[in-house]
Every structure is written in C-alpha cells, then in structure tokens.
Design an enzyme around this catalytic site. Structure first.
Site, mmCIF file in Angstrom:
data_model
loop_
_atom_site.group_PDB
_atom_site.id
_atom_site.type_symbol
_atom_site.label_atom_id
_atom_site.label_comp_id
_atom_site.label_asym_id
_atom_site.label_seq_id
_atom_site.Cartn_x
_atom_site.Cartn_y
_atom_site.Cartn_z
ATOM 1 N N SER A 99 0.827 -1.187 0.000
ATOM 2 C CA SER A 99 0.000 0.000 0.000
ATOM 3 C C SER A 99 0.871 1.250 0.000
ATOM 4 C CB SER A 99 -0.929 -0.079 1.216
ATOM 5 O OG SER A 99 -1.965 0.852 1.141
ATOM 6 N N HIS A 122 -2.468 -1.398 -4.415
ATOM 7 C CA HIS A 122 -3.916 -1.437 -4.597
ATOM 8 C C HIS A 122 -4.475 -0.030 -4.681
ATOM 9 C CE1 HIS A 122 -5.010 -1.305 0.030
ATOM 10 N NE2 HIS A 122 -4.138 -0.384 -0.318
#
Length: 231
Positions: A99, A122
């Site tokens: 992330s 993501h």
C-alpha cells in the site's frame, strides 16, 4: 459531518499509537532508517519522520521497509522528503512494502527486495459520512488519488501508468522477483543475474561445413592407425 480522507490501510480506531520508524548512524556519511509499522494516522504522523530526515546530512540513506502501509498523504510527504534529500537513497524491502509503503519505496535510487519479501499495490481506500453528493465526491477523490499513485509507480518503472493502475485495481501481491519484473524494484538481494544470451557473441562460422569440422584433422594418420588395428 463528512470524513473523506483516503487511506491505503485500515486499522481499529482504538489501537494505541506507536513509533513506527527508527534511525541509526551506520558510519561516517551513512544513515539507516527503518519503517517497520503502519504509516501515519494511527501511529506517528509523517511530521516525525520529516523532522528526523531534515537533520540528516549523510551522503547515503539506507531505508529498510516492513510495513502494511497507512495514510496516503503521510506516505506522500515521506516520499517527497526522501526525494528532496540530497543523499543517495537505498531502499531495502525486508518483509513487506504494501500500500502506501510500496510507493514510499519508489523514492529509492536503488530498490532491493530481500529474499522472500513481498510488495503489494492497490487502489486508495476511504470513508465518508454524508449525503449522496458526499459519496460521489469521495469516489472522485479516490480515483484521483489512485491515478496519482499509479503515476508514482510509472515514474520509477518507466512503464505506462495504466499498467500499474490495472494491477492496483486487482490488488496485486508481488513476490520478490515479481516486483523486479514489474519494474518496481531493481534486484533481489543475492540473486544471480541472468545472462543476456542475445548479447553473447560466438566465433563459430555462420555456416558450418564438413571441411570446417575436419580441417585440422590429419585423415591420413587416422587411416593408417585404423589399418594397423585391423591387421
């Protein structure tokens, strides 16, 4: 009231704050920093990291990462504080760069994956409270934020941002070599470098004939030897 700040990681709101980085002087002109926890909102904000790095005058910074990510904007502030520092930044992913931690890694002049380490990218996440318009506003903000992050990956990899955005939408988990193959890291520590066979030059003739094979062989001597064996 509405909450529309995008995040890349979610953690229970009652979790206790923790210090998630440390800095160690390795030698003259070299500093090691480690991000080994969540980033930002539920821990220590980027202001603490920036305060530390602003005092670094070393020529080299080694940044070791093992983090599930955190707040997008704290991550961006950390990324840019590393980019703006005059030191050469060497990033090592020790366990996980997920992330927000994955795009912080893009600050590295070199990025190495430890054997068995992983990287995850993501789309940005967010929460909102309010009416339908508030929800649409958050959706637009999340799209804009995710596009911004995809551009960060693209700037480092040299590949199209759309390629990284597709991987983000699929929430992609890269193994060590897969991160290298995706252009998000330079190498796996200890891995042997593959030989580029197309660059290997051979001295063999383009067309090989029987004359080429036997040109240095004295056939008469061989024939005499065989004759002696048969007799």
């Amino acid at each position: 009231m509405k909450i529309n700040r995008p995040y890349n990681f979610r953690r229970p709101v009652d979790a206790a704050p923790r210090t998630w980085f440390k800095m160690t002087n390795l030698a003259a002109g070299s500093v090691e920093m480690a991000i080994y926890d969540e980033i930002g909102t539920w821990g220590v904000t980027a202001s603490d990291f920036v305060a530390e790095i602003s005092g670094v005058s070393a020529k080299e910074i080694t940044l070791r990462i093992n983090s599930p990510g955190g707040d997008v904007f704290d991550g961006l502030a950390i990324l840019n504080s590393l980019r703006s520092n005059k030191a050469q930044v060497h990033v090592i992913v020790d366990g996980l760069a997920a992330s927000a931690a994955s795009f912080i890694a893009m600050a590295g002049d070199t990025i190495e994956m430890s054997p068995g380490s992983m990287m995850m990218i993501h789309e940005a996440h967010g929460l909102a409270m309010g009416n339908a318009a508030d929800m649409r506003d958050l959706a637009d903000l999340l799209d804009k934020t995710s596009a911004n992050i995809a551009n960060i990956y693209a700037d480092r990899s040299g590949r199209p941002a759309a390629e990284h955005r597709s991987a983000m939408k699929a929430e992609t988990w890269y193994l060590d070599q897969e991160a290298v193959d995706a252009g998000l890291a330079d190498s796996v520590i200890g891995a042997a470098k593959a030989t580029n066979l197309s660059a290997v030059k051979l001295d063999a003739p383009a067309t090989l004939t029987w004359d080429d094979v036997f040109k240095d062989i004295d056939l008469t001597t061989i024939a005499d030897a065989l004759k002696g064996v048969s007799e």
